[in-house]
Structures are given as C-alpha cells and as structure tokens.
Design an enzyme around this catalytic site. Structure first.
Site, PDB file in Angstrom:
ATOM      1  N   ASP A   1     -19.138  23.777 -36.016  1.00  0.00           N
ATOM      2  CA  ASP A   1     -18.697  23.431 -37.372  1.00  0.00           C
ATOM      3  C   ASP A   1     -17.426  24.168 -37.784  1.00  0.00           C
ATOM      4  OD1 ASP A   1     -20.055  25.848 -37.405  1.00  0.00           O
ATOM      5  OD2 ASP A   1     -21.736  25.101 -38.577  1.00  0.00           O
TER       6      ASP A   1
ATOM      7  N   ASP B   1     -32.046  28.016 -45.503  1.00  0.00           N
ATOM      8  CA  ASP B   1     -32.656  26.740 -45.897  1.00  0.00           C
ATOM      9  C   ASP B   1     -33.019  25.890 -44.673  1.00  0.00           C
ATOM     10  OD1 ASP B   1     -30.165  25.947 -45.027  1.00  0.00           O
ATOM     11  OD2 ASP B   1     -29.527  25.058 -46.930  1.00  0.00           O
TER      12      ASP B   1
ATOM     13  N   HIS C   1     -30.892  25.114 -42.168  1.00  0.00           N
ATOM     14  CA  HIS C   1     -29.803  24.320 -41.563  1.00  0.00           C
ATOM     15  C   HIS C   1     -29.471  24.835 -40.163  1.00  0.00           C
ATOM     16  CE1 HIS C   1     -26.900  27.290 -43.653  1.00  0.00           C
ATOM     17  NE2 HIS C   1     -26.662  27.444 -42.362  1.00  0.00           N
TER      18      HIS C   1
ATOM     19  N   GLU D   1     -27.469  20.333 -43.446  1.00  0.00           N
ATOM     20  CA  GLU D   1     -28.264  20.856 -44.552  1.00  0.00           C
ATOM     21  C   GLU D   1     -29.512  19.998 -44.772  1.00  0.00           C
ATOM     22  OE1 GLU D   1     -27.730  23.658 -45.852  1.00  0.00           O
ATOM     23  OE2 GLU D   1     -25.680  23.982 -46.564  1.00  0.00           O
TER      24      GLU D   1
HETATM   25  C1  F6R Z   1     -22.410  28.636 -37.851  1.00  0.00           C
HETATM   26  C2  F6R Z   1     -23.546  27.765 -38.103  1.00  0.00           C
HETATM   27  C3  F6R Z   1     -24.607  28.120 -39.091  1.00  0.00           C
HETATM   28  C4  F6R Z   1     -25.122  29.543 -38.919  1.00  0.00           C
HETATM   29  C5  F6R Z   1     -26.187  29.835 -39.973  1.00  0.00           C
HETATM   30  C6  F6R Z   1     -26.713  31.247 -39.863  1.00  0.00           C
HETATM   31  O1  F6R Z   1     -21.548  28.066 -36.906  1.00  0.00           O
HETATM   32  O2  F6R Z   1     -23.600  26.742 -37.516  1.00  0.00           O
HETATM   33  O3  F6R Z   1     -25.671  27.210 -38.949  1.00  0.00           O
HETATM   34  O4  F6R Z   1     -25.665  29.689 -37.638  1.00  0.00           O
HETATM   35  O5  F6R Z   1     -25.637  29.651 -41.240  1.00  0.00           O
HETATM   36  O6  F6R Z   1     -25.684  32.138 -40.153  1.00  0.00           O
HETATM   37  P1  F6R Z   1     -25.858  33.688 -39.922  1.00  0.00           P
HETATM   38  O7  F6R Z   1     -25.957  33.911 -38.458  1.00  0.00           O
HETATM   39  O8  F6R Z   1     -24.604  34.300 -40.498  1.00  0.00           O
HETATM   40  O9  F6R Z   1     -27.095  34.100 -40.647  1.00  0.00           O
END
Ligand code: F6R
Length: 236
Positions: free
Chosen positions: A67, A136, A138, A143
């Site tokens: 992403d 959440d 994702h 999402e």
């Molecule tokens: C980032 C991504 C997100 C993160 C998720 C957890 O490329 O795809 O899904 O993996 O938001 O983020 P952290 O590791 O910062 O808790």
C-alpha cells in the site's frame, strides 16, 4: 494455519526474518509481498544483518508492497516508498527496478490500480506475503467493509487507522485520509502468508481474526481460508 505465540518483539522479528530468509534461499528470484508500519521494522533489520553477513542475496528478488498513502510521493519521508527505502531497500542488494510500491501520486489512480494488479499477475503472483494487522483487523489497507475487495483500490482510511498512524506524523491532521492498497485476491493467491503482530493492544483483534467468524468486518479473518498461513504474535 500455524500460530506461534512468542515472548518478545525480538523473537518475533528473528522468527519472521528466518522464514523470509528461507524463502529467498529456496527461490532466489522469488516475489516478496512486503508491508510497512512498525511491526516489520525488526524483521527488516535482521534481513539486513543476514545480507551484510553474506548469508542472503537479494539481487534477483522482486518485491511488491501492499500500500501507499494517496498524494505522498516517494521523497516524502512519511510515504511508504520512503519507509521501504530507509528500512530495507537502501541496505540490501535488491535491484531498485525490481521494487514495486503503488504510486500514490499517479495522475490516473484508477489506471495505477489496474496496472498494479496486472504487474502482480505478470510476475506470476506472490511467493511470500508479509502482513501486519491493524487494530480494526485491516490487512494492507483493506478496512472493515461489507465485502472483501479483490483488486488494488483506493480506500478511505478508518478513524482508528488514522489515529494509530498519527504517531508517525507531526500532527494527526497530517495523516492522509486515503490510501491505495492491494486487494484481497493477490494476498489470498500468495503461495505463503506470514502475518506478524505484537503488543497487548492487538490481542483481541488477533483472537477475532484467527479464531472468530470469517467476515469482511474483520478483513484479516479471510486468512483462515488460506492454505499456508504462519502467524507470529508477541504480546510484549
Ligand atoms: C502497512 C500495512 C498495514 C499495517 C498495519 C499494522 O503496509 O499494510 O496493514 O501492517 O496497519 O501497522 P503496525 O505494524 O504499525 O501496527
């Protein structure tokens, strides 16, 4: 599904890096699906160490990231391209031309989404997809929603995601409200999936995602249907 509960972030990172190393050793020209955020930082650090020790060669590896924030270009230090350069790519011998991150500044975002999916398909799909998980549920920036979105698409980030990511920005209002994300199809078609998570705050969502019903309201729950998933969780 293999679910490992480990006792520290260091252990999580070592375990995850070992699995990625095994993939690169077994298939030097593999396609790695990569993630950003705080979870994989320790894993990337260990991969860099292995490269420096002469144990890993990334020269034939191809990477596709999950992403990117909409409107941030790769020079912006909050962009995911910048994150990947500074946390991994700049420190290993991966060919820059073989590193793909969605272009959040493309003039035609719809065309960018279609091209990103096509690129993954042309590469023959992903060999190993590394994932984190949001509070959440994702994965990537898929999402909670009424249905699982298949292809790369633009998404409105949920309030909890914006709040969680505000820690990386000077002010919460600086966090972009939209992102471009890989959809569920290439993730589910990846030959292997490796999801890492740490912290007590993620305990509840991990329980729901991997032991609750499969539902687009908890996007990561779809991974219960994947034939080769490894999950590594550390509460600390
Ligand atoms: C980032 C991504 C997100 C993160 C998720 C957890 O490329 O795809 O899904 O993996 O938001 O983020 P952290 O590791 O910062 O808790």
């Amino acid at each position: 599904m293999r679910f490992f509960t480990v006792s520290s972030y260091e252990e999580l990172s070592r375990h995850a890096a070992n699995l990625i190393s095994a993939q690169v050793l077994m298939k030097p020209n593999c396609v790695l699906g990569l993630a950003t955020g705080s979870s994989p930082v320790g894993t990337y650090r260990r991969l860099i160490e292995a490269y420096r020790a002469g144990d890993l060669d990334f020269s034939k590896v191809i990477s596709v990231n999950l992403d990117e924030y909409l409107g941030l270009d790769g020079k912006n230090d909050q962009s995911y391209r910048y994150f990947m350069q500074t946390n991994l790519f700049d420190h290993i011998n991966i060919d820059p031309a073989n590193t793909f991150v969605p272009n959040g500044c493309a003039d035609d975002i719809e065309a960018e989404c279609v091209a990103y999916d096509q690129r993954i398909e042309d590469l023959g799909g992903i060999d190993l997809q590394l994932l984190g998980i949001g509070l959440d549920g994702h994965i990537g920036f898929n999402e909670p929603a009424d249905y699982f979105e298949k292809g790369t698409h633009v998404v409105d980030l949920h309030e909890s995601t914006i709040e969680a990511n505000a820690r990386f920005f000077a002010r919460e209002e600086d966090v972009p409200k939209q992102a471009i994300t890989m959809g569920m199809l290439p993730i589910m078609q990846a030959k292997k999936v490796l999801l890492i998570a740490n912290g007590a705050a993620k305990k509840e969502i991990m329980q729901k995602a991997f032991y609750g019903p499969v539902t687009p309201e908890i996007p990561a729950s779809i991974l219960q249907l994947h034939p080769d998933v490894t999950v590594i969780y550390s509460e600390n």
